[in-house]
Design a protein around this motif. Structure first.
Motif, PDB file in Angstrom:
ATOM      1  N   ASP A   1       0.805  -1.220   0.000  1.00  0.00           N
ATOM      2  CA  ASP A   1       0.000   0.000   0.000  1.00  0.00           C
ATOM      3  C   ASP A   1       0.845   1.280   0.000  1.00  0.00           C
ATOM      4  O   ASP A   1       0.289   2.371  -0.117  1.00  0.00           O
ATOM      5  CB  ASP A   1      -0.914   0.036   1.237  1.00  0.00           C
ATOM      6  N   LEU A   2       2.151   1.154   0.185  1.00  0.00           N
ATOM      7  CA  LEU A   2       3.007   2.332   0.345  1.00  0.00           C
ATOM      8  C   LEU A   2       3.857   2.589  -0.897  1.00  0.00           C
ATOM      9  O   LEU A   2       4.335   1.653  -1.535  1.00  0.00           O
ATOM     10  CB  LEU A   2       3.927   2.163   1.557  1.00  0.00           C
ATOM     11  N   THR A   3       4.045   3.861  -1.187  1.00  0.00           N
ATOM     12  CA  THR A   3       4.991   4.246  -2.241  1.00  0.00           C
ATOM     13  C   THR A   3       6.370   4.490  -1.647  1.00  0.00           C
ATOM     14  O   THR A   3       7.385   4.112  -2.231  1.00  0.00           O
ATOM     15  CB  THR A   3       4.499   5.513  -2.967  1.00  0.00           C
ATOM     16  N   LEU A   4       6.419   5.147  -0.489  1.00  0.00           N
ATOM     17  CA  LEU A   4       7.693   5.384   0.204  1.00  0.00           C
ATOM     18  C   LEU A   4       7.548   5.060   1.688  1.00  0.00           C
ATOM     19  O   LEU A   4       6.522   5.389   2.304  1.00  0.00           O
ATOM     20  CB  LEU A   4       8.147   6.847   0.079  1.00  0.00           C
ATOM     21  N   LEU A   5       8.578   4.441   2.237  1.00  0.00           N
ATOM     22  CA  LEU A   5       8.638   4.188   3.670  1.00  0.00           C
ATOM     23  C   LEU A   5       9.969   4.732   4.202  1.00  0.00           C
ATOM     24  O   LEU A   5      11.036   4.353   3.722  1.00  0.00           O
ATOM     25  CB  LEU A   5       8.544   2.693   3.983  1.00  0.00           C
ATOM     26  N   TYR A   6       9.889   5.631   5.177  1.00  0.00           N
ATOM     27  CA  TYR A   6      11.074   6.225   5.791  1.00  0.00           C
ATOM     28  C   TYR A   6      11.432   5.459   7.058  1.00  0.00           C
ATOM     29  O   TYR A   6      10.553   5.137   7.871  1.00  0.00           O
ATOM     30  CB  TYR A   6      10.814   7.684   6.156  1.00  0.00           C
ATOM     31  N   ALA A   7      12.717   5.190   7.249  1.00  0.00           N
ATOM     32  CA  ALA A   7      13.175   4.490   8.450  1.00  0.00           C
ATOM     33  C   ALA A   7      14.619   4.871   8.740  1.00  0.00           C
ATOM     34  O   ALA A   7      15.377   5.215   7.823  1.00  0.00           O
ATOM     35  CB  ALA A   7      13.050   2.973   8.274  1.00  0.00           C
ATOM     36  N   ALA A   8      15.006   4.784   9.996  1.00  0.00           N
ATOM     37  CA  ALA A   8      16.378   5.090  10.404  1.00  0.00           C
ATOM     38  C   ALA A   8      17.295   3.921  10.056  1.00  0.00           C
ATOM     39  O   ALA A   8      16.832   2.771   9.940  1.00  0.00           O
ATOM     40  CB  ALA A   8      16.428   5.360  11.902  1.00  0.00           C
ATOM     41  N   PRO A   9      18.600   4.174   9.893  1.00  0.00           N
ATOM     42  CA  PRO A   9      19.521   3.078   9.539  1.00  0.00           C
ATOM     43  C   PRO A   9      19.531   1.959  10.578  1.00  0.00           C
ATOM     44  O   PRO A   9      19.682   0.790  10.228  1.00  0.00           O
ATOM     45  CB  PRO A   9      20.882   3.772   9.449  1.00  0.00           C
ATOM     46  N   GLU A  10      19.339   2.323  11.849  1.00  0.00           N
ATOM     47  CA  GLU A  10      19.329   1.299  12.897  1.00  0.00           C
ATOM     48  C   GLU A  10      18.199   0.295  12.695  1.00  0.00           C
ATOM     49  O   GLU A  10      18.363  -0.896  12.955  1.00  0.00           O
ATOM     50  CB  GLU A  10      19.176   1.959  14.286  1.00  0.00           C
ATOM     51  N   ARG A  11      17.052   0.775  12.220  1.00  0.00           N
ATOM     52  CA  ARG A  11      15.908  -0.123  12.008  1.00  0.00           C
ATOM     53  C   ARG A  11      16.068  -0.912  10.716  1.00  0.00           C
ATOM     54  O   ARG A  11      15.770  -2.104  10.656  1.00  0.00           O
ATOM     55  CB  ARG A  11      14.606   0.681  11.978  1.00  0.00           C
ATOM     56  N   VAL A  12      16.548  -0.239   9.672  1.00  0.00           N
ATOM     57  CA  VAL A  12      16.651  -0.891   8.363  1.00  0.00           C
ATOM     58  C   VAL A  12      17.531  -2.133   8.424  1.00  0.00           C
ATOM     59  O   VAL A  12      17.284  -3.121   7.714  1.00  0.00           O
ATOM     60  CB  VAL A  12      17.208   0.109   7.322  1.00  0.00           C
TER      61      VAL A  12
END
Length: 617
Positions: free
Chosen positions: A110-121
């Motif tokens: 459902d998402l076009t972009l998902l933002y996340a911090a490097p620690e989570r990725v």
């Protein structure tokens, strides 16, 4: 590219790409890796947001944006929602149920972009989710923002970024775009190596920010100098004041408040909730001054910051450029104003020398500090020096203090040799070291109690520098410490001592050329009357009286909408967009089409309201 241009116009409301944006977007849509260096305010976000939308529409799935700051994620996602783009973030501000809901949207596509911090990725859980998407061909792009954070040579090194190599190793077929506003040649090479971007195409834009005026002055009475700067030149305008320590931040914020200036402190030692409230106020209100350590700033998208002031010298030019770049993101005239002094050089040099890092690293850091000091002491164009550091040739700008009021230059080699000789002789005579003030007193022939007590009025250099002012000698001392020809012993009450580098100066083999001290205020800027706090922003300055009335009404309406949506006002519409509407004076919703900054979603969401406001003026 027709598709990309359509997205630019319909979603974001801009008529054409700027600079290298079109080439970057085409390359990334086509599946190529890219390293993008583009100045703050140059439109970096569009370089991955448009490919994300284009690739998602082509059935290629979601784009993962690696971003280092929660505030930046919130604002970016909020702006994308306003433009009608399905975006979300995963960070510590979400509760458990909220995070699970975002993960489910990710899994459903459902998402076009998902933002996340490097620690989570780089966590096993997140990587497994990416694996599942990859197997279904639903992983479109990785965008690594603030990519300089991966480099130990960069100014915001974050070790967590190093682990992002897993993206290339685990998802080799997924294109990656790394973006930064600040990186010298050494940092660029480190980004390429650490992120395994050897085959990526490099897009390096001009680092020039022509709307920013650079001014650097000698530090004398910093609180008074800052107050004059704000009251005489930026009264009622938004700005950022950077200080090196938390205590200095709080003292300076309090001092400005006592003078009637709306100022807030920000540093890592404040309660997290208070920091967030102060940041939110700065983003949402006009005319606030944020006094902060470098803990504040990365990812701050506020377009109308009219000045950035440094009361203490940064560590290097990259940090200085990144921090000053937060001024004038809207392209309107802004200022970068810095004070520096001998103690700044001493403190920065000491931090390098006492760090646990290896000698190779320390040597690079000393070189970066020397480059910044050379910028501060420069007598030629600041902008030419600044751009030259990043490998970009340019011509004198006519918009820095040195271009507008060229300083006088003097040869400080003789003074430098006499200073070093004095340091040697007093240590030889007393067996201990002494501080800068005492050494200058001896050289200038001042018989203070301390000079007489130690018999230093009898050394051979006593009074030999009587013709030099204290300001001149302090300038010489700054240079000597910066080039390593003189050291300051922090373990012995900041006493001066000679180094191996002293020898070349004493022999006359290394010249010391300096700028004359420039009186405060003579920096190429005329004093102006305090700005009326109710005055319209610079974007509206050219409007007719009727246009200004429309602008004021639109601005008040925008404030109400922003508060209702819990977003900064500029996320709804920039001042430039409101000014364009006010100048146009449209009579119908259709006439709003084509106004820069109004995409299809915003036209649908706000068109009727805008026309209602205009009819009421």
């Amino acid at each position: 590219m027709d598709n990309a241009l359509s997205i630019l116009q319909q979603v974001f409301g801009y008529p054409q790409f700027r600079g290298p944006q079109a080439g970057i977007v085409a390359h990334v849509i086509g599946g190529g890796d890219a390293l993008v260096l583009m100045p703050t305010g140059g439109g970096k976000s569009l370089c991955y947001q448009i490919p994300a939308i284009a690739r998602q529409r082509a059935g290629q799935g979601v784009t993962i944006v690696v971003s280092p700051l929660i505030a930046l994620m919130h604002d970016q996602v909020g702006a994308l929602h306003e433009a009608g783009v399905e975006a979300a973030f995963l960070n510590s501000s979400l509760g458990y149920d909220e995070a699970i809901a975002v993960e489910r949207r990710l899994a459903r596509g459902d998402l076009t972009l998902l933002y996340a911090a490097p620690e989570r990725v780089t966590t096993p859980r997140f990587l497994e989710q990416l694996d599942a998407l990859h197997r279904r061909g639903q992983l479109a792009l990785f965008a690594i923002d603030e990519a300089h954070c991966v480099s130990q040579w960069g100014h915001d090194f974050r070790p967590e970024y190093r682990a992002l190599t897993v993206l290339h190793e685990r998802f080799a077929g997924v294109p990656r775009i790394a973006l930064t506003a600040t990186a010298d040649a050494l940092t660029r090479a480190d980004i390429v190596e650490r992120l395994q971007l050897q085959d990526a195409r490099r897009f390096v834009s001009s680092f020039d920010r022509p709307n920013i005026r650079y001014r650097i002055a000698e530090k004398k009475e910093p609180a008074a100098q800052l107050l004059r700067f704000i009251q005489h030149e930026h009264e009622g305008e938004s700005g950022i004041v950077y200080c090196q320590t938390r205590k200095r931040v709080e003292d300076m914020a309090q001092s400005l408040q006592q003078q009637g200036i709306a100022a807030l402190p920000y540093h890592a030692g404040l309660d997290a909730g208070l920091r967030q409230r102060h940041q939110d106020r700065f983003l949402r209100e006009e005319g606030l001054v944020m006094v902060a350590t470098i803990a504040f700033g990365m990812g701050i998208d506020k377009p109308d910051v009219r000045f950035v002031a440094h009361l203490d010298m940064p560590k290097n030019i990259e940090g200085y450029y990144q921090e000053t770049g937060r001024a004038g993101r809207d392209g309107l005239p802004s200022e970068a104003w810095m004070l520096y002094g001998l103690q700044d050089v001493v403190n920065q040099r000491r931090m390098i020398d006492e760090s646990p890092a290896g000698e190779d690293f320390k040597q690079v850091m000393r070189g970066k500090l020397d480059a910044l000091l050379a910028l501060a002491e420069a007598t030629d164009c600041r902008r030419v020096r600044l751009l030259g550091y990043f490998g970009e040739a340019s011509q004198p700008c006519g918009n820095c203090d040195n271009c507008l009021a060229p300083p006088q230059v003097w040869d400080g080699t003789d003074a430098a040799r006499k200073l070093l000789s004095t340091v040697y002789r007093v240590q030889q005579a007393s067996g201990i070291g002494f501080g800068a003030g005492h050494v200058m007193d001896i050289l200038r022939g001042r018989r203070t109690d301390k000079v007489a007590q130690h018999g230093h009025d009898q050394v051979s250099t006593f009074g030999l520098g009587a013709d030099f002012s204290e300001a001149q000698l302090r300038g010489v001392l700054r240079q000597l410490v910066a080039i390593g020809a003189l050291a300051v012993d922090a373990q012995a009450f900041n006493t001066l001592k000679l180094t191996e580098g002293s020898r070349a100066v004493l022999r006359g083999e290394r010249p010391v050329l300096l700028r004359e001290s420039v009186a405060q205020g003579a920096n190429g800027r005329k004093r102006r009357e305090p700005r009326d706090r109710s005055a319209l922003p610079a974007a509206a300055a050219g409007l007719t009286e009727a246009g200004q009335a429309r602008f004021a009404a639109l601005k008040a309406w925008r404030g109400e909408v922003a508060r209702a949506h819990n977003l900064p006002a500029y996320v709804i519409f920039h001042d430039a967009t409101l000014a364009a509407i006010a100048a146009l004076g449209p009579q119908s919703i259709e006439a709003l089409e084509g106004v820069s900054g109004i995409g299809a979603r915003k036209l649908e969401a706000y068109g009727e309201e805008v026309m209602r406001v205009l009819r009421g003026v």
